[in-house]
Scaffold this active site. Sequence first.
Site, PDB file in Angstrom:
ATOM      1  N   SER A  40       0.742  -1.091  -0.202  1.00 41.99           N
ATOM      2  CA  SER A  40       0.309  -0.092   0.017  1.00 41.99           C
ATOM      3  C   SER A  40       0.690   1.421   0.342  1.00 41.99           C
ATOM      4  CB  SER A  40      -0.681  -0.110   1.081  1.00 41.99           C
ATOM      5  OG  SER A  40      -1.920   0.794   0.939  1.00 41.99           O
ATOM      6  N   ASP A  52      -9.981  -5.731  -3.867  1.00 43.27           N
ATOM      7  CA  ASP A  52      -8.945  -4.699  -3.474  1.00 43.27           C
ATOM      8  C   ASP A  52     -10.276  -3.014  -3.331  1.00 43.27           C
ATOM      9  OD1 ASP A  52      -7.831  -2.905  -1.883  1.00 43.27           O
ATOM     10  OD2 ASP A  52      -5.993  -3.645  -2.528  1.00 43.27           O
ATOM     11  N   HIS A 108      -7.937  -5.622   0.460  1.00 42.77           N
ATOM     12  CA  HIS A 108      -6.551  -4.973   1.396  1.00 42.77           C
ATOM     13  C   HIS A 108      -5.758  -5.250   2.322  1.00 42.77           C
ATOM     14  CE1 HIS A 108      -3.386  -1.766  -0.025  1.00 42.77           C
ATOM     15  NE2 HIS A 108      -4.056  -1.118   1.224  1.00 42.77           N
TER      16      HIS A 108
END
Length: 426
Positions: free
Chosen positions: A183, A354, A387
């Site tokens: 991320s 996600d 995620h």
Amino acid sequence: MDLKTSLALVLMGLFMEGLHAMKNNVCPTIRDYFHMENNSNCWYDFAADSTVPEIIQRTGYPLIQYKVQTADGFQLSVFRIPDFSQTKPPIFMLHGVQSTSGIFVGLGKRSIAFQLHDAGYDVWLGNYRGTEYSEGHASLNVTEKDFWDHSVDDIALYDVPAMLQTVRHYSGSPHKIIYIGHSLASTAAMMFASERPRVAKSMVSLFILVGPAYKMTHMTSPYRLLFPLLYPALDLSKSLNLVQLFSRGYSRRLTRPTCLASPVLMLGCSALLNMFTGPFTDIAPETIPVYFNQFPGGTSLKTMTFLRESTRGNFRKYDYGPGKNNHVYGSTAPPEYDIKKIEVPTFIIYARNDWTTTKQDAFYLYKQLPESIRAGIYGVEKMNFNHNDYFFGKNADKLVTKPILKIIENFLKRSQKQYSQNTISL
């Protein structure tokens, strides 16, 4: 029975007694949590109560801790699970926003950090500024608002190179580093490699970007409606001198007992979180307390403003407003990070469901990278995978860790083959 065997049995007995003395804190189903204390289906998992260094040591792995000071005075914690053989390159892993290196060790022996170490890699776990493990500074106190006056730019241009330099210095490895970023750590990697391409290439042989946060224009999370409020919230918290209150990782002291107070609240907190990361999760019920032991890990509100910029299709330096931008950057708008300048081979991993960093945005990023550095792209097509499941999902080892090990293995084989061909041609 010799003395060593007897001593080992005694120590094992004491250890088991200690475990039995611990209260149950995880269960295999939500229903089991309703009567967890005397439920034989439930058990004690130290990862739900321990810090990252404690988890590493209690899982049975070696640990070396480093304090890294950046050029602007921030003191960062880096945890190493050492392998001194130097036959394979060191691997550096960095977490995403409101997280810590705990994401890499939370699943016990199945965790990616431990599986990489078992495969013979020297594993390094970074924690960037503002997280609970990196709240030190040469002159600023964590309670001062100036401590929290940092953005993703600072993480990318100060923290990432400082931690990578520490890995290079102390690993003693002749190999360049393999960087695995989740991320926001992928954001920082791309910013660093765009701004200082030669430096990045000299230290890193491969970027593996997991759930990469670039231009997140396809984000489907309803929370994106709140992102325009981030700048006003930052200004208000500064004026009231509350910026540190909303930034520090100790907010988990409130969220953890609240979210784990009952199975109903546990489901509620998980649902609120999943509205951001994706509604269908692969996190098992027994992992939820482990997750909330790590989340939130702390970050500055200024760092969070990247979310507003990225969902608007921007990948640029911090926006101070036209007046200050002109003073800082020499232009009314912040300059963009040009990922065409990246020279480090880059592999991208995405998940179909996600909601934060979507499949569409992952493919867009891949196409924007220079063709010469596109090392590959891999997707987790499982429906219930969001995620946060890349490292906390019950199938994370099969769907993410094992593919990453294969990606690294194939990359190293290709690199060795190219090196051999170049050597022969010389």
